[in-house]
Write an enzyme that holds these catalytic residues in place. Structure first.
Site, PDB file in Angstrom:
ATOM      1  N   GLU A   1      -1.125  -8.070   1.958  1.00 24.21           N
ATOM      2  CA  GLU A   1      -0.882  -6.620   1.904  1.00 24.21           C
ATOM      3  C   GLU A   1       0.163  -6.164   2.920  1.00 24.21           C
ATOM      4  O   GLU A   1       0.058  -6.453   4.113  1.00 24.21           O
ATOM      5  CB  GLU A   1      -2.173  -5.834   2.172  1.00 24.21           C
ATOM      6  CG  GLU A   1      -1.935  -4.336   1.933  1.00 24.21           C
ATOM      7  CD  GLU A   1      -2.991  -3.408   2.525  1.00 24.21           C
ATOM      8  OE1 GLU A   1      -3.096  -2.276   2.039  1.00 24.21           O
ATOM      9  OE2 GLU A   1      -3.678  -3.792   3.489  1.00 24.21           O
TER      10      GLU A   1
ATOM     11  N   HIS B   1       2.366   8.715   4.618  1.00 24.71           N
ATOM     12  CA  HIS B   1       1.495   9.775   5.156  1.00 24.71           C
ATOM     13  C   HIS B   1       2.223  10.580   6.236  1.00 24.71           C
ATOM     14  O   HIS B   1       1.982  11.772   6.385  1.00 24.71           O
ATOM     15  CB  HIS B   1       0.227   9.172   5.770  1.00 24.71           C
ATOM     16  CG  HIS B   1      -0.812   8.795   4.769  1.00 24.71           C
ATOM     17  ND1 HIS B   1      -1.482   9.720   4.000  1.00 24.71           N
ATOM     18  CD2 HIS B   1      -1.299   7.584   4.391  1.00 24.71           C
ATOM     19  CE1 HIS B   1      -2.342   9.094   3.201  1.00 24.71           C
ATOM     20  NE2 HIS B   1      -2.251   7.797   3.422  1.00 24.71           N
TER      21      HIS B   1
ATOM     22  N   THR C   1      -8.034  -2.006   1.747  1.00 25.03           N
ATOM     23  CA  THR C   1      -7.453  -2.931   0.765  1.00 25.03           C
ATOM     24  C   THR C   1      -7.984  -4.364   0.908  1.00 25.03           C
ATOM     25  O   THR C   1      -8.576  -4.892  -0.043  1.00 25.03           O
ATOM     26  CB  THR C   1      -5.908  -2.889   0.808  1.00 25.03           C
ATOM     27  OG1 THR C   1      -5.491  -1.542   0.651  1.00 25.03           O
ATOM     28  CG2 THR C   1      -5.289  -3.755  -0.280  1.00 25.03           C
TER      29      THR C   1
ATOM     30  N   ASP D   1       2.213   2.654   3.362  1.00 25.56           N
ATOM     31  CA  ASP D   1       1.371   3.840   3.161  1.00 25.56           C
ATOM     32  C   ASP D   1       1.407   4.777   4.363  1.00 25.56           C
ATOM     33  O   ASP D   1       1.471   5.998   4.220  1.00 25.56           O
ATOM     34  CB  ASP D   1      -0.062   3.359   2.904  1.00 25.56           C
ATOM     35  CG  ASP D   1      -1.079   4.473   2.799  1.00 25.56           C
ATOM     36  OD1 ASP D   1      -0.958   5.297   1.874  1.00 25.56           O
ATOM     37  OD2 ASP D   1      -1.999   4.523   3.636  1.00 25.56           O
TER      38      ASP D   1
ATOM     39  N   SER E   1      -7.136   3.966  -1.237  1.00 25.42           N
ATOM     40  CA  SER E   1      -6.877   2.520  -1.234  1.00 25.42           C
ATOM     41  C   SER E   1      -8.121   1.708  -1.563  1.00 25.42           C
ATOM     42  O   SER E   1      -8.004   0.596  -2.089  1.00 25.42           O
ATOM     43  CB  SER E   1      -6.333   2.083   0.127  1.00 25.42           C
ATOM     44  OG  SER E   1      -5.062   2.636   0.328  1.00 25.42           O
TER      45      SER E   1
ATOM     46  N   ASP F   1      -1.419   0.059  -4.797  1.00 26.43           N
ATOM     47  CA  ASP F   1      -2.675   0.706  -5.175  1.00 26.43           C
ATOM     48  C   ASP F   1      -2.435   2.144  -5.637  1.00 26.43           C
ATOM     49  O   ASP F   1      -3.165   2.685  -6.440  1.00 26.43           O
ATOM     50  CB  ASP F   1      -3.665   0.659  -4.004  1.00 26.43           C
ATOM     51  CG  ASP F   1      -3.029   1.017  -2.670  1.00 26.43           C
ATOM     52  OD1 ASP F   1      -1.813   1.308  -2.607  1.00 26.43           O
ATOM     53  OD2 ASP F   1      -3.761   1.009  -1.656  1.00 26.43           O
ATOM     54  N   HIS F   2      -1.360   2.764  -5.092  1.00 26.44           N
ATOM     55  CA  HIS F   2      -0.995   4.156  -5.398  1.00 26.44           C
ATOM     56  C   HIS F   2       0.313   4.430  -4.685  1.00 26.44           C
ATOM     57  O   HIS F   2       0.780   3.597  -3.898  1.00 26.44           O
ATOM     58  CB  HIS F   2      -2.074   5.126  -4.879  1.00 26.44           C
ATOM     59  CG  HIS F   2      -2.377   4.929  -3.428  1.00 26.44           C
ATOM     60  ND1 HIS F   2      -1.521   5.323  -2.418  1.00 26.44           N
ATOM     61  CD2 HIS F   2      -3.405   4.298  -2.801  1.00 26.44           C
ATOM     62  CE1 HIS F   2      -2.024   4.975  -1.263  1.00 26.44           C
ATOM     63  NE2 HIS F   2      -3.170   4.341  -1.450  1.00 26.44           N
TER      64      HIS F   2
ATOM     65  N   ASP G   1       0.854  -1.199   0.000  1.00 28.35           N
ATOM     66  CA  ASP G   1       0.000   0.000   0.000  1.00 28.35           C
ATOM     67  C   ASP G   1       0.888   1.247   0.000  1.00 28.35           C
ATOM     68  O   ASP G   1       1.743   1.396   0.860  1.00 28.35           O
ATOM     69  CB  ASP G   1      -0.924  -0.017   1.226  1.00 28.35           C
ATOM     70  CG  ASP G   1      -2.133   0.891   1.056  1.00 28.35           C
ATOM     71  OD1 ASP G   1      -1.932   2.084   0.731  1.00 28.35           O
ATOM     72  OD2 ASP G   1      -3.259   0.419   1.233  1.00 28.35           O
TER      73      ASP G   1
HETATM   74 ZN   LIG Z   1      -3.116   6.070   2.289  1.00 29.79          ZN
END
Ligand SMILES: [Zn+2]
Length: 381
Positions: free
Chosen positions: A271, A280, A156, A276, A103, A318-319, A62
């Site tokens: 995952e 952040h 996710t 992620d 997500s 996912d990004h 993620d």
């Molecule tokens: Zn995120």
């Protein structure tokens, strides 16, 4: 992860805040010096002419852009299992209503093959539930599993099994687990099963359905025959460097051992959820330690895939999160220095890696939704 004492020390004050995103004020979040290197073993697969795909193992990092992948590689002195994957490509991540996906829309693109709106869990852009790749696998008699280092009801993993209009509906998402016959799920989020506003205790309901309900990684080994519902934390498991240790590797090893018994094959999604969260928080140590954990888990997966020969392994994100870049460091010492452009997600393409039979299908630039159709194609559905 045991040698990262200094990192641990700095991070400790942040735990009691109960935040998703660690905010260690004293820590230099722009730099990480690895002390815990690992050997990347050679799991090169002998080429098989048949190219039969029996099992699919899908790993999602993620928020894992190319800089995150490179940061992991750099911190392990230039070696990683991701680097050893023979096929690579790029995935375009935009959702149906935004250039920058979240997500939920990102994972739903993989699970149903359609771009949908940010926040959507297993539903299309008109909020209509669509059958997921995991549900299709279940119908075809394959073994199925979900593993995450966050709550299993989080966006996710939820997007592979639940159908809800919004990712925040975690109690509804938990109840959707009961509507399937998923063989195994391992993650956090126990409170959405047994501390619910509707008074239902889904742990009891899971047991009644024949699940082994497990509440810690230690007790996983005592599980009896049958399906596994392992909800090892009330909410999210700790970061890898703060006591989660080898949970992701151990859970993945356990899942493969169990699911490979299915003669029809299996579909397993794993995952690395907290890459992620490091993004952040614009936190280089958090990103790198999560990347190292994710990569070691990939090593476990490749070990199995190499010996099995009929397992396709695909890794993507996912990004990207953080607009992260690697601005300095050393391949000799494993130091990584980084900078960020945002505390949110970005719209850049993310890498795709593939290994095993028909892996070549995953080269080049693709839409995130293409991954769903490629899975169906290789499985002959
Ligand atoms: Zn995120």
């Amino acid at each position: 992860m045991k040698k990262q004492i200094a990192f641990l020390f700095f991070m400790l004050p942040a735990i009691s805040w109960g935040q998703n995103y660690i905010k260690p004020e004293q820590l230099d979040k722009t730099r990480f010096e690895n002390q815990d290197f690992y050997e990347v073993k050679d799991y090169t697969q002998k080429t098989s002419k048949k190219q039969i795909v029996k099992n699919v193992i899908f790993l999602i990092g993620d928020g894992m852009g190319t800089s995150q992948v490179y940061a992991g590689l750099l911190s392990n002195k230039g070696e990683s299992y991701l680097k050893s994957m023979p096929v690579s490509g790029y995935s375009k991540t935009n959702s149906s209503d935004d250039l920058i996906t979240d997500s939920a829309a990102g994972a739903t693109a993989f699970s149903i093959g359609e771009k949908t709106y940010n926040g959507a869990i297993g539903v299309d852009k008109n909020e209509v539930p669509k059958k997921t790749i995991l549900e299709m696998a279940e119908e075809k008699g394959l073994g199925t599993g979900l593993i995450a280092t966050c709550a299993i009801t989080h966006a996710t993993p939820a997007s592979f099994i639940a159908h809800q209009q919004n990712r925040g509906m975690q109690e509804e998402i938990a109840a959707d687990f009961l509507k399937t016959d998923i063989d195994l799920f391992i993650g956090g989020g126990r409170k959405y099963f047994n501390q619910r506003t509707d008074g239902r205790d889904l742990l009891i309901e899971l047991e009644a359905k024949g699940y082994n309900v497990i509440t810690s990684m230690d007790s996983l080994k005592f599980a009896k025959k049958g399906n596994i519902a392992a909800l090892i934390e009330e909410e999210h498991p700790q970061p890898a460097a703060l006591g989660r240790d080898d949970m992701l590797q151990n859970a993945s090893e356990f899942a493969i051992k169990k699911l490979k018994k299915n003669k029809n094959g299996f579909f397993l999604m794993i995952e690395g959820s907290q890459i992620d969260w490091g993004g952040h928080d614009n936190n280089v140590p958090y990103i790198v330690t999560e990347m190292l954990d994710f990569d070691r888990t990939l090593g476990e997966v490749l070990k199995f895939a190499a010996s099995d020969g009929e397992t396709l392994v695909v890794v993507t994100a996912d990004h990207e999160t953080g607009g992260f870049s690697v601005n300095g460091g050393s391949l000799e010492t494993g130091v990584v220095e980084g900078k960020f452009t945002t505390g949110g997600h970005t719209g850049v393409m993310v890498p795709v890696f593939a290994y095993g039979p028909q892996a070549e299908l995953f080269s080049g630039v693709m839409e995130n939704t293409d991954i769903f159709y490629k899975f169906k194609e290789v499985l002959g559905w």
